[in-house]
Design a protein around this motif. Structure first.
Motif, PDB file in Angstrom:
ATOM      1  N   MET A  93      35.455 -13.235  25.805  1.00 32.88           N
ATOM      2  CA  MET A  93      36.108 -13.984  26.893  1.00 32.88           C
ATOM      3  C   MET A  93      37.085 -13.067  27.635  1.00 32.88           C
ATOM      4  N   LEU A  94      37.211 -13.279  28.931  1.00 32.02           N
ATOM      5  CA  LEU A  94      38.068 -12.429  29.744  1.00 32.02           C
ATOM      6  C   LEU A  94      39.512 -12.393  29.255  1.00 32.02           C
ATOM      7  N   ASN A  95      40.025 -13.544  28.818  1.00 30.07           N
ATOM      8  CA  ASN A  95      41.433 -13.592  28.442  1.00 30.07           C
ATOM      9  C   ASN A  95      41.741 -12.880  27.131  1.00 30.07           C
ATOM     10  N   GLU A  96      40.729 -12.341  26.462  1.00 27.76           N
ATOM     11  CA  GLU A  96      40.943 -11.642  25.205  1.00 27.76           C
ATOM     12  C   GLU A  96      41.163 -10.147  25.409  1.00 27.76           C
ATOM     13  N   HIS A  97      41.054  -9.664  26.652  1.00 31.66           N
ATOM     14  CA  HIS A  97      41.096  -8.228  26.909  1.00 31.66           C
ATOM     15  C   HIS A  97      42.346  -7.839  27.702  1.00 31.66           C
ATOM     16  N   LYS A  98      42.789  -6.589  27.486  1.00 24.60           N
ATOM     17  CA  LYS A  98      44.009  -6.102  28.108  1.00 24.60           C
ATOM     18  C   LYS A  98      43.746  -4.820  28.897  1.00 24.60           C
ATOM     19  N   LYS A  99      44.721  -4.454  29.707  1.00 26.28           N
ATOM     20  CA  LYS A  99      44.626  -3.254  30.528  1.00 26.28           C
ATOM     21  C   LYS A  99      44.360  -2.021  29.658  1.00 26.28           C
ATOM     22  N   GLY A 100      43.413  -1.202  30.125  1.00 27.81           N
ATOM     23  CA  GLY A 100      43.072   0.026  29.414  1.00 27.81           C
ATOM     24  C   GLY A 100      41.942  -0.114  28.422  1.00 27.81           C
ATOM     25  N   GLU A 101      41.455  -1.325  28.243  1.00 25.56           N
ATOM     26  CA  GLU A 101      40.413  -1.573  27.240  1.00 25.56           C
ATOM     27  C   GLU A 101      39.024  -1.448  27.860  1.00 25.56           C
ATOM     28  N   ASN A 102      38.125  -0.752  27.158  1.00 27.84           N
ATOM     29  CA  ASN A 102      36.710  -0.701  27.519  1.00 27.84           C
ATOM     30  C   ASN A 102      35.961  -1.753  26.727  1.00 27.84           C
ATOM     31  N   TYR A 103      35.076  -2.494  27.397  1.00 21.55           N
ATOM     32  CA  TYR A 103      34.305  -3.495  26.669  1.00 21.55           C
ATOM     33  C   TYR A 103      33.070  -3.903  27.469  1.00 21.55           C
ATOM     34  N   SER A 104      32.168  -4.588  26.792  1.00 18.93           N
ATOM     35  CA  SER A 104      30.968  -5.140  27.421  1.00 18.93           C
ATOM     36  C   SER A 104      31.085  -6.664  27.417  1.00 18.93           C
ATOM     37  N   ILE A 105      30.550  -7.288  28.470  1.00 17.78           N
ATOM     38  CA  ILE A 105      30.741  -8.728  28.610  1.00 17.78           C
ATOM     39  C   ILE A 105      29.701  -9.299  29.572  1.00 17.78           C
ATOM     40  N   TYR A 106      29.354 -10.561  29.351  1.00 20.64           N
ATOM     41  CA  TYR A 106      28.524 -11.316  30.294  1.00 20.64           C
ATOM     42  C   TYR A 106      29.448 -12.204  31.120  1.00 20.64           C
ATOM     43  N   LEU A 107      29.249 -12.192  32.440  1.00 18.82           N
ATOM     44  CA  LEU A 107      30.072 -12.995  33.329  1.00 18.82           C
ATOM     45  C   LEU A 107      29.220 -13.610  34.430  1.00 18.82           C
ATOM     46  N   LEU A 108      29.732 -14.681  35.007  1.00 22.12           N
ATOM     47  CA  LEU A 108      29.070 -15.355  36.123  1.00 22.12           C
ATOM     48  C   LEU A 108      29.669 -14.853  37.437  1.00 22.12           C
ATOM     49  N   ILE A 109      28.815 -14.554  38.406  1.00 17.06           N
ATOM     50  CA  ILE A 109      29.296 -14.172  39.734  1.00 17.06           C
ATOM     51  C   ILE A 109      29.704 -15.442  40.487  1.00 17.06           C
ATOM     52  N   LYS A 110      30.998 -15.539  40.785  1.00 12.72           N
ATOM     53  CA  LYS A 110      31.512 -16.687  41.535  1.00 12.72           C
ATOM     54  C   LYS A 110      31.407 -16.458  43.032  1.00 12.72           C
ATOM     55  N   SER A 111      31.695 -15.222  43.454  1.00  9.76           N
ATOM     56  CA  SER A 111      31.535 -14.866  44.867  1.00  9.76           C
ATOM     57  C   SER A 111      31.191 -13.393  44.976  1.00  9.76           C
ATOM     58  N   ALA A 112      30.513 -13.034  46.057  1.00 11.40           N
ATOM     59  CA  ALA A 112      30.104 -11.645  46.282  1.00 11.40           C
ATOM     60  C   ALA A 112      30.167 -11.365  47.776  1.00 11.40           C
ATOM     61  N   GLU A 113      31.088 -10.497  48.179  1.00 15.35           N
ATOM     62  CA  GLU A 113      31.284 -10.184  49.592  1.00 15.35           C
ATOM     63  C   GLU A 113      30.908  -8.727  49.854  1.00 15.35           C
ATOM     64  N   LYS A 114      29.989  -8.522  50.772  1.00 12.19           N
ATOM     65  CA  LYS A 114      29.641  -7.161  51.161  1.00 12.19           C
ATOM     66  C   LYS A 114      30.697  -6.635  52.116  1.00 12.19           C
ATOM     67  N   ARG A 115      31.251  -5.473  51.779  1.00 11.32           N
ATOM     68  CA  ARG A 115      32.301  -4.870  52.596  1.00 11.32           C
ATOM     69  C   ARG A 115      32.002  -3.395  52.837  1.00 11.32           C
ATOM     70  N   MET A 116      32.843  -2.787  53.678  1.00 14.02           N
ATOM     71  CA  MET A 116      32.702  -1.357  53.970  1.00 14.02           C
ATOM     72  C   MET A 116      34.035  -0.663  53.693  1.00 14.02           C
ATOM     73  N   THR A 117      33.963   0.518  53.107  1.00 15.02           N
ATOM     74  CA  THR A 117      35.166   1.318  52.903  1.00 15.02           C
ATOM     75  C   THR A 117      35.590   1.940  54.229  1.00 15.02           C
ATOM     76  N   SER A 118      36.749   2.584  54.219  1.00 15.80           N
ATOM     77  CA  SER A 118      37.234   3.245  55.439  1.00 15.80           C
ATOM     78  C   SER A 118      36.298   4.357  55.902  1.00 15.80           C
ATOM     79  N   LYS A 119      35.456   4.826  54.972  1.00 17.42           N
ATOM     80  CA  LYS A 119      34.491   5.873  55.304  1.00 17.42           C
ATOM     81  C   LYS A 119      33.090   5.304  55.529  1.00 17.42           C
TER      82      LYS A 119
END
Length: 322
Positions: A1-27
């Motif tokens: 679960m997402l709430n079990e992990h902290k900054k700096g931690e590497n892990y594998s997880i299954y998640l649901l895509i709630k939203s996906a926005e195509k964007r462009m970088t400054s380049k």
């Protein structure tokens, strides 16, 4: 679960895509801004150098397998994607496993709201509310109350409406000059326009109608249609009062209401709506914060950071009551 992990931690997880926005970088390099969720919360991640195949694959409602590094951006948790792919049929790929939903079941929401209808004793308001809730039941009990801000989960619309209705009961008990029937009718119908303003509980977006008209105007149109079907005079005081509650429930013109409250129950409804939405918004944000620290700033709550006490005050209060 997402709430079990902290900054700096590497892990594998299954998640649901709630939203996906195509964007462009400054380049001018394409990337996808993903909002990912499980039942413990949601988090954002950027998929850099996204191909057209990525844009086609990683869409709202899809479950993905990720290998990630937990990080932060502007003091908010964020995932750095090291690997991503769609979950296959042999993996936990059912979106319902990851959706945040109302803390009250759909069946219980329906039961409690049906019970409340008997307390709307004015026959005009009662028939209008019943007509609309029957007509929009499928969406009313499934849709979120917002895309992102508050009660942004399956069943959030009905849960938010029920919460305000319960507040309406308490307030009308304390102040007998309040018309309970009118306030209850307004509480249950105030956000009915979101059944057309929003696209649904998965990959929630604003519809074209929602963006052009907004849920307040749409809600008034729904009430007008119900009144015409039932043969009620739109110029009667009953209908004018009910419509006024819906049209003024955001309280101020700059908040989207075409008219400010000009009647007692309308004023009360606007305050109860604001109270319930802010309690839910602040609670959700503070729950993501470590005890003894301040949350990220909440723009919709005066752009303030809110403190999470080291001691669970609700439990302490319960113990003192024993």
């Amino acid at each position: 679960m997402l709430n079990e992990h902290k900054k700096g931690e590497n892990y594998s997880i299954y998640l649901l895509i709630k939203s996906a926005e195509k964007r462009m970088t400054s380049k001018s390099s394409p990337y996808i801004r993903l909002t990912l969720t499980d039942r413990s919360g949601e988090i954002q991640a950027n998929l850099w150098d996204a191909s057209e195949e990525d844009v086609a694959n990683y869409v709202p409602g899809k479950v993905v397998y990720l290998n990630v590094l937990q990080d932060e951006y502007q003091s908010k948790p964020q995932l750095k994607i090291q690997e991503i792919r769609l979950a296959n049929e042999t993996e936990p790929s059912d979106p319902s496993l990851y959706e945040i939903s109302s803390p009250v079941s759909k069946k219980e929401l329906q039961s409690q709201i049906n019970d409340l209808l008997f307390q709307i004793t004015n026959p005009t308001w009662n028939r209008v509310v019943r007509n609309i809730l029957n007509k929009y039941a499928d969406k009313y009990y499934e849709y979120p109350a917002a895309e992102k801000i508050h009660h942004a989960y399956r069943g959030g619309l009905a849960f938010h409406s029920l919460s305000i209705a319960k507040l309406a009961l308490a307030v009308s008990d304390l102040y007998p000059q309040i018309n309970r029937s009118l306030l209850l009718a307004g509480a249950l119908l105030h956000d009915i326009g979101k059944t057309k303003e929003l696209s649904g509980p998965v990959g929630t977006e604003y519809t074209t109608e929602g963006q052009l008209l907004g849920h307040i105007v749409i809600g008034d149109e729904i009430i007008v249609q119900a009144a015409e079907e039932l043969g009620f005079d739109l110029n009667s005081e009953d209908m004018l009062l009910l419509r006024h509650l819906i049209l003024s429930h955001h309280n101020k013109l700059e908040f989207g209401s075409p008219i400010q409250p000009r009647e007692l129950e309308a004023f009360v409804l606007s305050k109860l709506d604001d109270l319930d939405s802010h309690i839910q918004l602040i609670t959700t944000t503070v729950n993501k914060t470590s005890a003894g620290n301040f949350s990220e700033k909440i723009f919709a709550a005066d752009n303030q950071a809110y403190y999470r006490p080291k001691t669970d005050l609700s439990e302490k209060s319960d113990q003192n009551d024993d």
